[in-house]
Design an enzyme around this catalytic site. Structure first.
Site, PDB file in Angstrom:
ATOM      1  N   LYS A   1      -6.399 -14.585  -0.533  1.00 25.37           N
ATOM      2  CA  LYS A   1      -5.209 -14.304   0.537  1.00 25.37           C
ATOM      3  C   LYS A   1      -4.514 -12.903   0.261  1.00 25.37           C
ATOM      4  O   LYS A   1      -5.011 -12.146  -0.131  1.00 25.37           O
ATOM      5  CB  LYS A   1      -4.202 -15.199  -0.342  1.00 25.37           C
TER       6      LYS A   1
ATOM      7  N   TYR B   1      12.325  17.321  -1.214  1.00 22.20           N
ATOM      8  CA  TYR B   1      13.497  16.605  -0.825  1.00 22.20           C
ATOM      9  C   TYR B   1      14.424  16.876  -2.112  1.00 22.20           C
ATOM     10  O   TYR B   1      14.013  16.142  -2.965  1.00 22.20           O
ATOM     11  CB  TYR B   1      13.502  15.430  -0.292  1.00 22.20           C
TER      12      TYR B   1
END
EC number: 5.1.1.1
Length: 359
Positions: free
Chosen positions: A34, A255
């Protein structure tokens, strides 16, 4: 120069299936594929495992992709069917389906099918997510045995909630409920997924359903890795350095300037970021491998780039290989550093990450 690429080791995948057979020698294997085979590629994974006894999926669409791709082994719909109109397709394609609620049972009773369907009645033994409650289970089971659209005998499946916690007592309670209900019933039985295979041999029964451990990743949150159980990592998340820069002591990186170097050093910039599915939560210090050498991430993970401290004497250069997790760097370590589960890490990589299969 290679950008973000997942390398899938087919040999390791086959090894892991064989290793799990050694751990559960009397059981058949439902290889759970899955969620795009936990990020490893649905069809390629299934094609790599011709010795699997069956495949497990979560959606009918996944099962149909397997059939369209030439997979003829049994396919089990682990969550069952979501719409009564899907039953003719399930019957025609010879899919197995879980049945866990009144609506599904009624749909089976009312359907007009050319062939009966192989059913796994899901018993809620303590997960309390899907399944028939024990006090309602005998009546539910009886209706399945009388349904013309159900191939007999009815099989019985359940799922552990805390198989990775061997001392909590919950698994023993679930096993007791499961054994009590199954007693005297002729169908096949399955309750063990990855954690059950590794820690609960008394739960192996007729079928086991290996999921994440099939891909060489431990289901346990106790700092273990798949290697502790004789399994090998199948997925390596790789990229390259796209720049190597001189960096001065006292200068910040990235950042927010969250990391400041305490020394002159050399920084590497890696073509990888949260836009590829790498966790933005990875703190400074999270390891990556550059030329096989472990170095730390520094500063924030950006959308497309990660910075690493190569060290002042580093000889690395742009184009050199980087491994973010996989061979030599277990994904379980990254999960521990980032507080993001290994399940999530390997299944959330984005479509811009290239896939490469090797033997």
């Amino acid at each position: 120069m290679q950008a973000a690429t997942v390398v899938i080791n087919r040999r390791a995948l086959r090894h892991n299936l064989q290793r799990l057979r050694e751990l559960a020698p009397a059981s058949k294997m439902v290889a759970v594929v899955k969620a795009n085979a936990y990020g490893h590629g649905l069809l390629e994974t299934a094609r790599t495992l011709p010795d699997a006894d069956a495949f497990g999926v979560a959606r009918l669409e996944e099962a149909l992709r397997l059939r369209a791709g030439g997979i003829t082994k049994p396919v089990l719909l682990l969550e069952g069917f979501f719409d009564a109109r899907d039953l003719p397709t399930i019957s025609a394609q010879h899919f197995h389906t879980a049945v866990h609620n009144e609506e599904q049972l009624a749909a089976l009773e009312e359907a007009s099918l050319d062939e009966p369907v192989t059913v796994w009645m899901k018993l809620d033994t303590g997960m309390h997510r899907l399944g028939v409650r024990p006090e309602q289970a005998e009546a539910f089971y009886h209706r399945l045995t009388q349904c013309k659209n159900v191939r007999q005998p009815v099989n019985i499946v359940s799922h552990f909630a805390r198989a990775d916690e061997p001392k909590c007592g919950a698994t023993e309670k679930q096993l007791a409920i499961f054994n009590t209900f199954c007693e005297g019933k002729p169908g096949q039985r399955s309750i063990a997924a990855s954690g059950g295979i590794l820690l609960w041999p008394q739960s192996h029964f007729d079928w086991v359903r290996p999921g994440i451990i099939l891909y060489g990743v431990s289901p346990l949150e106790d700092r273990s890795t798949g290697a502790d159980f004789g399994c090998q990592p199948v997925m390596s998340l790789t990229s390259s350095l796209i720049a190597v820069r001189e960096h001065k002591a006292g200068e910040p990186v990235g950042y927010g300037g969250t990391w400041v170097s305490e020394r002159d050093t050399r920084l590497g910039v890696v073509a990888m970021g949260y836009g590829d599915g790498y966790p933005r939560a990875a703190p400074s210090g999270t390891p990556v491998l550059v030329n096989g050498r472990e170095v730390p991430i520094v500063g924030r993970v950006a959308m497309d780039m990660i910075c690493v401290d190569l060290g002042p004497q580093a000889q690395d250069k742009a184009g050199d290989p980087v491994i973010l997790w996989g061979e030599g760097l277990p994904v379980e370590r990254i999960a521990e550093m980032t507080k993001v589960s290994a399940y999530e890490l390997i299944t959330r990589l984005t479509s811009r990450v290239a896939m490469k299969y090797v033997d």
